[in-house]
Design a protein around this motif. Sequence first.
Motif, PDB file in Angstrom:
ATOM      1  N   TYR A  65       0.799  -1.217   0.000  1.00 55.78           N
ATOM      2  CA  TYR A  65       0.000   0.000   0.000  1.00 55.78           C
ATOM      3  C   TYR A  65       0.836   1.273   0.000  1.00 55.78           C
ATOM      4  O   TYR A  65       0.299   2.363  -0.109  1.00 55.78           O
ATOM      5  N   GLY A  66       2.129   1.154   0.170  1.00 55.20           N
ATOM      6  CA  GLY A  66       2.996   2.325   0.126  1.00 55.20           C
ATOM      7  C   GLY A  66       2.984   3.122   1.415  1.00 55.20           C
ATOM      8  O   GLY A  66       2.458   2.700   2.444  1.00 55.20           O
ATOM      9  N   LYS A  67       3.559   4.292   1.345  1.00 52.32           N
ATOM     10  CA  LYS A  67       3.710   5.125   2.535  1.00 52.32           C
ATOM     11  C   LYS A  67       2.433   5.849   2.940  1.00 52.32           C
ATOM     12  O   LYS A  67       2.235   6.142   4.110  1.00 52.32           O
ATOM     13  N   GLU A  68       1.594   6.169   1.999  1.00 50.76           N
ATOM     14  CA  GLU A  68       0.441   7.026   2.304  1.00 50.76           C
ATOM     15  C   GLU A  68      -0.524   6.417   3.327  1.00 50.76           C
ATOM     16  O   GLU A  68      -0.884   7.091   4.303  1.00 50.76           O
ATOM     17  N   PRO A  69      -0.977   5.162   3.193  1.00 45.55           N
ATOM     18  CA  PRO A  69      -1.859   4.611   4.233  1.00 45.55           C
ATOM     19  C   PRO A  69      -1.172   4.517   5.595  1.00 45.55           C
ATOM     20  O   PRO A  69      -1.800   4.726   6.629  1.00 45.55           O
ATOM     21  N   VAL A  70       0.129   4.209   5.572  1.00 44.29           N
ATOM     22  CA  VAL A  70       0.863   4.132   6.826  1.00 44.29           C
ATOM     23  C   VAL A  70       0.944   5.517   7.459  1.00 44.29           C
ATOM     24  O   VAL A  70       0.780   5.675   8.658  1.00 44.29           O
ATOM     25  N   ARG A  71       1.191   6.531   6.631  1.00 41.30           N
ATOM     26  CA  ARG A  71       1.251   7.911   7.129  1.00 41.30           C
ATOM     27  C   ARG A  71      -0.083   8.323   7.750  1.00 41.30           C
ATOM     28  O   ARG A  71      -0.128   8.954   8.795  1.00 41.30           O
ATOM     29  N   ARG A  72      -1.193   7.947   7.098  1.00 41.57           N
ATOM     30  CA  ARG A  72      -2.512   8.281   7.649  1.00 41.57           C
ATOM     31  C   ARG A  72      -2.770   7.535   8.951  1.00 41.57           C
ATOM     32  O   ARG A  72      -3.423   8.049   9.850  1.00 41.57           O
ATOM     33  N   LEU A  73      -2.240   6.331   9.049  1.00 41.61           N
ATOM     34  CA  LEU A  73      -2.470   5.514  10.230  1.00 41.61           C
ATOM     35  C   LEU A  73      -1.663   6.002  11.423  1.00 41.61           C
ATOM     36  O   LEU A  73      -2.192   6.127  12.522  1.00 41.61           O
ATOM     37  N   VAL A  74      -0.384   6.306  11.226  1.00 43.79           N
ATOM     38  CA  VAL A  74       0.477   6.660  12.362  1.00 43.79           C
ATOM     39  C   VAL A  74       0.708   8.150  12.518  1.00 43.79           C
ATOM     40  O   VAL A  74       1.144   8.599  13.563  1.00 43.79           O
TER      41      VAL A  74
END
Length: 82
Positions: A65-74
């Motif tokens: 999913y790349g960085k964007e979903p992780v960025r939104r999550l954390v």
Amino acid sequence: MESLGIWAPLGIMLLRGISIILPDLLSSVYSLVEGSLLGFKTGCVTIILADLIFCQAAFFIAGNYGKEPVRRLVGVKAMKRI
């Protein structure tokens, strides 16, 4: 702890797994809890399994999913730290 049966290690494993996927939570605290509540042998096995499963899950999430979903999550602050 014996009255909880398999649910005690699974519950603590889940908590540790969440702390691996969300890096703002300290996973070392759960390691101490596992060791003190479950004993050394069961605690070590639980920690190893939780790390194996949830580190692979975190790698899968980031890789697919790349960085964007992780960025939104954390959040942005945690992403800078990571």
